[in-house]
Design an enzyme around this catalytic site. Sequence first.
Site, PDB file in Angstrom:
ATOM      1  N   HIS A   1       0.679  -1.022   0.072  1.00 24.69           N
ATOM      2  CA  HIS A   1      -0.224  -0.001   0.171  1.00 24.69           C
ATOM      3  C   HIS A   1       0.965   1.235  -0.003  1.00 24.69           C
ATOM      4  O   HIS A   1       1.598   1.383   0.973  1.00 24.69           O
ATOM      5  CB  HIS A   1      -1.009   0.032   1.263  1.00 24.69           C
ATOM      6  CG  HIS A   1      -1.913  -1.064   1.152  1.00 24.69           C
ATOM      7  ND1 HIS A   1      -2.214  -1.845   2.256  1.00 24.69           N
ATOM      8  CD2 HIS A   1      -2.723  -1.641   0.061  1.00 24.69           C
ATOM      9  CE1 HIS A   1      -3.288  -2.556   1.810  1.00 24.69           C
ATOM     10  NE2 HIS A   1      -3.407  -2.547   0.790  1.00 24.69           N
TER      11      HIS A   1
ATOM     12  N   GLU B   1       1.825   3.253   3.186  1.00 25.23           N
ATOM     13  CA  GLU B   1       2.324   2.756   4.144  1.00 25.23           C
ATOM     14  C   GLU B   1       3.801   2.228   4.087  1.00 25.23           C
ATOM     15  O   GLU B   1       4.379   1.392   3.476  1.00 25.23           O
ATOM     16  CB  GLU B   1       1.706   1.179   4.398  1.00 25.23           C
ATOM     17  CG  GLU B   1       0.151   1.449   4.710  1.00 25.23           C
ATOM     18  CD  GLU B   1      -0.769   0.108   4.881  1.00 25.23           C
ATOM     19  OE1 GLU B   1      -0.141  -0.871   4.669  1.00 25.23           O
ATOM     20  OE2 GLU B   1      -2.140   0.286   4.632  1.00 25.23           O
TER      21      GLU B   1
ATOM     22  N   HIS C   1       3.282  -3.725   6.551  1.00 28.07           N
ATOM     23  CA  HIS C   1       2.259  -2.665   6.424  1.00 28.07           C
ATOM     24  C   HIS C   1       2.484  -1.831   7.317  1.00 28.07           C
ATOM     25  O   HIS C   1       3.163  -1.749   8.150  1.00 28.07           O
ATOM     26  CB  HIS C   1       0.955  -3.453   6.241  1.00 28.07           C
ATOM     27  CG  HIS C   1       0.778  -4.266   5.184  1.00 28.07           C
ATOM     28  ND1 HIS C   1      -0.298  -4.060   3.951  1.00 28.07           N
ATOM     29  CD2 HIS C   1       1.402  -5.653   4.822  1.00 28.07           C
ATOM     30  CE1 HIS C   1      -0.167  -5.006   3.106  1.00 28.07           C
ATOM     31  NE2 HIS C   1       0.749  -5.792   3.310  1.00 28.07           N
TER      32      HIS C   1
ATOM     33  N   GLU D   1       2.235  -5.602  10.533  1.00 25.42           N
ATOM     34  CA  GLU D   1       1.649  -4.279  10.900  1.00 25.42           C
ATOM     35  C   GLU D   1       2.652  -3.615  11.707  1.00 25.42           C
ATOM     36  O   GLU D   1       2.850  -3.995  12.853  1.00 25.42           O
ATOM     37  CB  GLU D   1       0.297  -4.270  11.437  1.00 25.42           C
ATOM     38  CG  GLU D   1      -0.705  -4.899  10.532  1.00 25.42           C
ATOM     39  CD  GLU D   1      -1.021  -4.098   9.216  1.00 25.42           C
ATOM     40  OE1 GLU D   1      -1.014  -2.894   9.221  1.00 25.42           O
ATOM     41  OE2 GLU D   1      -1.747  -4.563   8.223  1.00 25.42           O
TER      42      GLU D   1
END
Length: 636
Positions: A215, A218, A360, A458
Amino acid sequence: MVLSYCQDVPYKQTMFPNLVGQQSRPEAELSAEYLLLSVLHGLLNGECSPELRLLGCSVLAPQCQAGVLRKPCHSSCEAVRRSCAHAFEAIGMAWPYFLDCDRFFVSTEEGCYDPLAELRARQDVAFANISDGGQSTVLQFTYHSNAQMFSILKKTAAKCPQISRTYSIGRSVEGKDLLVIEFSNNPGQHDLYSYFFFLHCPLVEPEVKFIGNMHGNEVLGRQLLVYLAQYLCSEYLLGNERIQTIINSTRIHLLPSMNPDGYEIAASEVADSNDPENTNQEGHLYNGWTSGRANAQNLDLNRNFPDLTSVYYNRRRFKRFRSDHIPIPDSYWMSKVAPETYAVMKWIRSIPFVLSASLHGGELVISYPFDFSRHPLEEKMFSPTPDEQVRTQMRVFKQLARTYADAHATMSSNDTQRCGASFANNGGIVNGALWYSFAGGMSDFNYLHSNCLELTVELGCDKFPAEEELYPEWLRNKEALLSFMESVHRGIKGTVKDTDGNGIKGAIISVKGIRHDVTTADDGDYWRLLNSGVYIVSAVAPGYSRVAKRIRLPARMQRTGRVDFVLKRVLVEPDLDYFSIPELENYERFDPFNQFGQQDGAEPAEPNEERSEKPWWWAYFSQMGISTPTWLLRNY
């Protein structure tokens, strides 16, 4: 010295005609060559500045010493070209003719001078000021444009050519390279045998990949992988035994940016938010969660992979159904497939990856497959893979997630403040579908289409953290990245050969109780990630007998257990579930409609023929009314 852009060259006098034949200062100042020097900083986003300018000035304003024109050194030109040629490639521009190292530059024996000598001296002083005098890796914790990122990766590979190389797996929608840097004791080769040791012995090196910036907004993962590349190279050269062991026993692939187009949108959004005249700061904070997330086609790349999880759920109740190497349905190719997705899928199919992490942002947690819920009406349902059985020893994904989370400075602590979701008592890990369900994810695709096990990492609440946070984040994640790499050596590895000693490609390695198999690579080598415990492992291939072995992996085992198989040929193929599934023969059907087989773009123009379309930077020259620098057009 009369040319303003050349005032800081390491000499005071020049003479005309210069090395390209320009007769005077006005002629030089009105030339396309000089104009290029003046705009290169902007065109290349600061890449290779001021090296390129100083090198160009040594040709357009060469040194005059005792009334004699001196030429710059060939070695200086070659060094800059090695480091900077890719920056021109990134914007579709040819290497300038007046920087031709063989034409305008000479050897030391011919009395050349180094136009970059003073610049290098200043850089050495700056380096000494930030170094503590000992041997250590020095990183610059700033954000990098795409061109700067490409340059750092290329320079890192050039610094460590014996253990690294860069290669492109494809291009983004807007034509930017999806550039990978690889680390191995034999870069560019998937080797069954290692030549690092004195003995020619089968080492069976596993393949690991890290993907960042899927993404575009990110961005922390992108930066961490750039730093990781520099760290691996530098520490290897400095004799760090841990890093040398990792690289000598593992083939590592780092793709810092899977979505370079989206990154540029996100970076411009952040730049606008720093504008003091911008009065809509709240709007920028909101857009920061969305702007640049998708690619240039407005496709979310982590929803763009084939939904093989639904195929698995629909067919898992049948006895003769495998949960590995599920073919891509032809219907998938009827939808819009992003070139970035296509490139990564082809990459996964071309290299026998064992372990992977996709980096991410937006939360602080490790997510493991499946990401798509096993019940279509339940958006938050624990949906384990076959590698997550009831028995603790078989929960491979959970153990891999624990490896990263526990090595991270704060991720596993239940006292750590999260970003909205609740992971209390989970220690910083969660099953993807239990968190939230979505189809078409990259992690599920890795698991169901290849041998690779992938986690989603994440890295934190802020998708685009402030620059001053980059160094603390590197400290929080460095050990976790290294520990995760080392965890690829957990389980078993080996070779499957026939009685003549030939490796068997595509042999199936099964573990009793886990309905998910792996297959051997081209030379018959395989890797199977497992936790400690006792297992029954078997190997079989079409036309060969099945061989089974009982193995025990101790709890404190530091390296992969070696389990080799030798299969005998049989006259009649055994009646095996695996080989009687019609769908298996469709596995090789990749891009059946040849959507990506055709090369985009017009045919190269004939010599002296004007092209119908010019690159975006052409306006810099056409608006000045000077002679058109066709020498900057590639393939002209």
